[in-house]
Design a protein around this motif. Structure first.
Motif, PDB file in Angstrom:
ATOM      1  N   UNK A 243       0.810  -1.210   0.000  1.00  0.00           N
ATOM      2  CA  UNK A 243       0.000   0.000   0.000  1.00  0.00           C
ATOM      3  C   UNK A 243       0.850   1.270   0.000  1.00  0.00           C
ATOM      4  N   UNK A 244       2.065   1.194   0.555  1.00  0.00           N
ATOM      5  CA  UNK A 244       2.924   2.371   0.633  1.00  0.00           C
ATOM      6  C   UNK A 244       3.611   2.685  -0.691  1.00  0.00           C
ATOM      7  N   UNK A 245       3.570   1.738  -1.642  1.00  0.00           N
ATOM      8  CA  UNK A 245       4.149   1.986  -2.961  1.00  0.00           C
ATOM      9  C   UNK A 245       5.608   2.386  -2.905  1.00  0.00           C
ATOM     10  N   UNK A 246       5.936   3.516  -3.525  1.00  0.00           N
ATOM     11  CA  UNK A 246       7.330   3.958  -3.598  1.00  0.00           C
ATOM     12  C   UNK A 246       7.880   4.424  -2.243  1.00  0.00           C
ATOM     13  N   UNK A 247       7.000   4.563  -1.264  1.00  0.00           N
ATOM     14  CA  UNK A 247       7.425   5.039   0.059  1.00  0.00           C
ATOM     15  C   UNK A 247       7.710   3.893   1.028  1.00  0.00           C
ATOM     16  N   UNK A 248       7.675   2.656   0.504  1.00  0.00           N
ATOM     17  CA  UNK A 248       8.035   1.511   1.341  1.00  0.00           C
ATOM     18  C   UNK A 248       9.522   1.573   1.701  1.00  0.00           C
ATOM     19  N   UNK A 249       9.886   0.773   2.686  1.00  0.00           N
ATOM     20  CA  UNK A 249      11.295   0.688   3.072  1.00  0.00           C
ATOM     21  C   UNK A 249      12.136   0.183   1.911  1.00  0.00           C
ATOM     22  N   UNK A 250      13.303   0.779   1.744  1.00  0.00           N
ATOM     23  CA  UNK A 250      14.277   0.260   0.790  1.00  0.00           C
ATOM     24  C   UNK A 250      15.198  -0.715   1.514  1.00  0.00           C
ATOM     25  N   UNK A 251      16.117  -1.318   0.783  1.00  0.00           N
ATOM     26  CA  UNK A 251      16.992  -2.350   1.339  1.00  0.00           C
ATOM     27  C   UNK A 251      17.764  -1.838   2.551  1.00  0.00           C
ATOM     28  N   UNK A 252      18.331  -0.633   2.438  1.00  0.00           N
ATOM     29  CA  UNK A 252      19.142  -0.096   3.531  1.00  0.00           C
ATOM     30  C   UNK A 252      18.303   0.109   4.790  1.00  0.00           C
ATOM     31  N   UNK A 253      17.084   0.631   4.622  1.00  0.00           N
ATOM     32  CA  UNK A 253      16.194   0.845   5.764  1.00  0.00           C
ATOM     33  C   UNK A 253      15.831  -0.480   6.425  1.00  0.00           C
ATOM     34  N   UNK A 254      15.584  -1.497   5.599  1.00  0.00           N
ATOM     35  CA  UNK A 254      15.239  -2.808   6.150  1.00  0.00           C
ATOM     36  C   UNK A 254      16.407  -3.441   6.895  1.00  0.00           C
ATOM     37  N   UNK A 255      17.600  -3.321   6.329  1.00  0.00           N
ATOM     38  CA  UNK A 255      18.775  -3.890   6.992  1.00  0.00           C
ATOM     39  C   UNK A 255      19.021  -3.209   8.335  1.00  0.00           C
ATOM     40  N   UNK A 256      18.906  -1.865   8.337  1.00  0.00           N
ATOM     41  CA  UNK A 256      19.093  -1.121   9.588  1.00  0.00           C
ATOM     42  C   UNK A 256      18.012  -1.499  10.597  1.00  0.00           C
ATOM     43  N   UNK A 257      16.784  -1.618  10.120  1.00  0.00           N
ATOM     44  CA  UNK A 257      15.683  -1.978  11.011  1.00  0.00           C
ATOM     45  C   UNK A 257      15.839  -3.376  11.579  1.00  0.00           C
ATOM     46  N   UNK A 258      16.259  -4.322  10.752  1.00  0.00           N
ATOM     47  CA  UNK A 258      16.452  -5.706  11.220  1.00  0.00           C
ATOM     48  C   UNK A 258      17.556  -5.776  12.253  1.00  0.00           C
ATOM     49  N   UNK A 259      18.639  -5.034  12.030  1.00  0.00           N
ATOM     50  CA  UNK A 259      19.745  -5.028  12.990  1.00  0.00           C
ATOM     51  C   UNK A 259      19.287  -4.487  14.343  1.00  0.00           C
ATOM     52  N   UNK A 260      18.567  -3.368  14.316  1.00  0.00           N
ATOM     53  CA  UNK A 260      18.075  -2.775  15.558  1.00  0.00           C
ATOM     54  C   UNK A 260      17.048  -3.705  16.208  1.00  0.00           C
ATOM     55  N   UNK A 261      16.203  -4.339  15.382  1.00  0.00           N
ATOM     56  CA  UNK A 261      15.199  -5.269  15.893  1.00  0.00           C
ATOM     57  C   UNK A 261      15.861  -6.426  16.638  1.00  0.00           C
ATOM     58  N   UNK A 262      16.911  -6.988  16.069  1.00  0.00           N
ATOM     59  CA  UNK A 262      17.616  -8.103  16.706  1.00  0.00           C
ATOM     60  C   UNK A 262      18.175  -7.681  18.073  1.00  0.00           C
ATOM     61  N   UNK A 263      18.757  -6.506  18.117  1.00  0.00           N
ATOM     62  CA  UNK A 263      19.327  -6.025  19.377  1.00  0.00           C
ATOM     63  C   UNK A 263      18.229  -5.761  20.407  1.00  0.00           C
ATOM     64  N   UNK A 264      17.086  -5.211  19.955  1.00  0.00           N
ATOM     65  CA  UNK A 264      15.992  -4.958  20.904  1.00  0.00           C
ATOM     66  C   UNK A 264      15.425  -6.264  21.469  1.00  0.00           C
TER      67      UNK A 264
END
Length: 402
Positions: free
Chosen positions: A369-390
């Motif tokens: 639904x977010x189309x072009x405003x979805x997370x890109x690869x870099x945002x996802x990688x950063x988010x996954x890293x922070x998610x793992x630590x949390x």
């Protein structure tokens, strides 16, 4: 022309400042002060990580709010089809945020009142705390997002000014400060790490930021302004937290700090009344901002996740923040601290909700639904890293509480 654009964007700072107003409260000052007094500058790298992690998640929350024109809670309800999962998430959110902020509201009012009591020694702390609660009620009852945003942004700058100035007055060893930003895992007190991250990366701020950004910015073209607001505001909030650690490490080494007000009292014989008064003003500002933002975030999150109208002037919205403030005032009036059992429930719920909300945020940010405003690869990688630590910190936090 470029200068005008930058000036225009700087004037748009607001929702990010509200997030800072929410996570820097008496509890944050206590944790940072205690950490600095006990471990010096060695855990500054943890606050740097926590600040970056907060920027990553809050940027996603703001983007989600602006693009969908809905808060985080509403997005969860819309994008999750399973009724069972919706019900489970709703219970967790209400327990963690609604019950949690009721538990913490007493501390927000009392902590801020203890700060200003240094300047008003003959006024009872309970009276000051009640006045803070009334101020919060008046501001929230206005139903004006613009007034609330401007008021909180001003208080954030007051906090920043007082703690940054106190840092320079303390004349710390800047070479040791720089060394403190280099991660070291030798003989680390992980409970302090959990405390520093937990007071910065706050789950209910995802609801607060997405809803406030959706109200502040109406067009997707405003995403650049929202991103600048997030980076500058939360970056400033991280600096304030670091300054508190530095001030405490420089002046209070070996002193046991159990409340935010202890930092002000400890500085008085070392730096004189002026620095002590500065910290007191900063503590009051921190307490007042949290007294306002905790009920506001509770209303946004609870209404969003339960599908209730998020209009700030609606009876349901006002009823939720009213209950949070009144409960905080009740415990103050009866001269009791918040029941320990309630705080423990809130801490456990908050420890659980952070990685869960991070997972749902990542899910929403990758929705078609977010189309072009979805997370890109870099945002996802950063988010996954922070998610793992949390998740790791969540487990550590639950073990600590148990």
């Amino acid at each position: 022309m470029e200068k005008k654009n930058w000036l225009h964007r700087l004037k748009n700072i607001g929702p990010g400042a509200i997030v800072v107003a929410a996570f820097i409260g008496p509890g944050t000052i206590t944790v940072c002060s205690s950490t600095g007094a006990s471990y010096g500058y060695t855990l500054l790298w943890v606050l740097l990580f926590a600040t970056i992690a907060t920027i990553i998640f809050q940027e996603m929350a703001a983007r989600l709010g602006i693009v969908t024109k809905m808060g985080f809670g509403e997005n969860i309800r819309e994008k999750i089809s399973s009724r069972t999962i919706k019900a489970i998430v709703s219970v967790i959110v209400v327990m963690a945020i609604f019950v949690g902020n009721i538990a913490y509201e007493t501390g927000n009012m009392t902590g801020g009142a203890m700060g200003i009591a240094t300047l008003l020694p003959h006024v009872p702390i309970s009276s000051i705390a009640i006045v803070m609660g009334i101020i919060a009620m008046i501001l929230l009852f206005s139903g004006s997002y613009q007034y609330i945003e401007k008021f909180l942004t001003a208080l954030v700058f007051v906090m920043a000014f007082t703690f940054i100035l106190t840092t320079f007055l303390s004349k710390p060893d800047w070479s040791q400060i720089i060394a403190g930003f280099i991660p070291s895992f030798y003989d680390v007190d992980w409970l302090s790490v959990v405390g520093l991250v937990g007071t910065t990366v706050v789950p209910y701020n995802l609801f607060l930021h997405s809803s406030s950004a959706a109200q502040r910015w109406q067009h997707k073209e405003d995403l650049k302004d929202a991103r600048l607001d997030t980076v500058l505001s939360i970056g400033l909030g991280g600096i304030v937290s670091m300054c508190i650690v530095i001030v405490s490490a420089t002046n209070c080494a070996g002193i046991e700090i159990e409340s935010a007000n202890d930092l002000s009292l400890a500085l008085q014989p070392i730096l004189g009344n002026f620095a002590s008064y500065l910290v007191s003003i900063g503590l009051f500002a921190a307490g007042l901002t949290s007294t306002i933002t905790a009920p506001l975030a509770t209303a946004y999150a609870t209404c969003g996740i339960l599908g209730i109208d998020q209009d700030m002037k609606s009876i349901q919205f006002r009823s939720i923040w009213f209950i949070v403030i009144v409960c905080g005032m009740f415990f103050i009036l009866v001269n009791q601290s918040t029941p320990t059992e309630l705080i423990l429930i809130a801490q456990v719920a908050n420890a659980i909700i952070l990685p869960i909300m991070a997972i749902f945020l990542m899910y929403c940010m990758n929705h078609p639904q977010l189309g072009q405003y979805r997370n890109h690869l870099l945002s996802n990688l950063a988010g996954i890293m922070v998610l793992f630590i949390t998740i790791v910190l969540c487990i550590q936090n639950i073990i600590k509480i148990i």
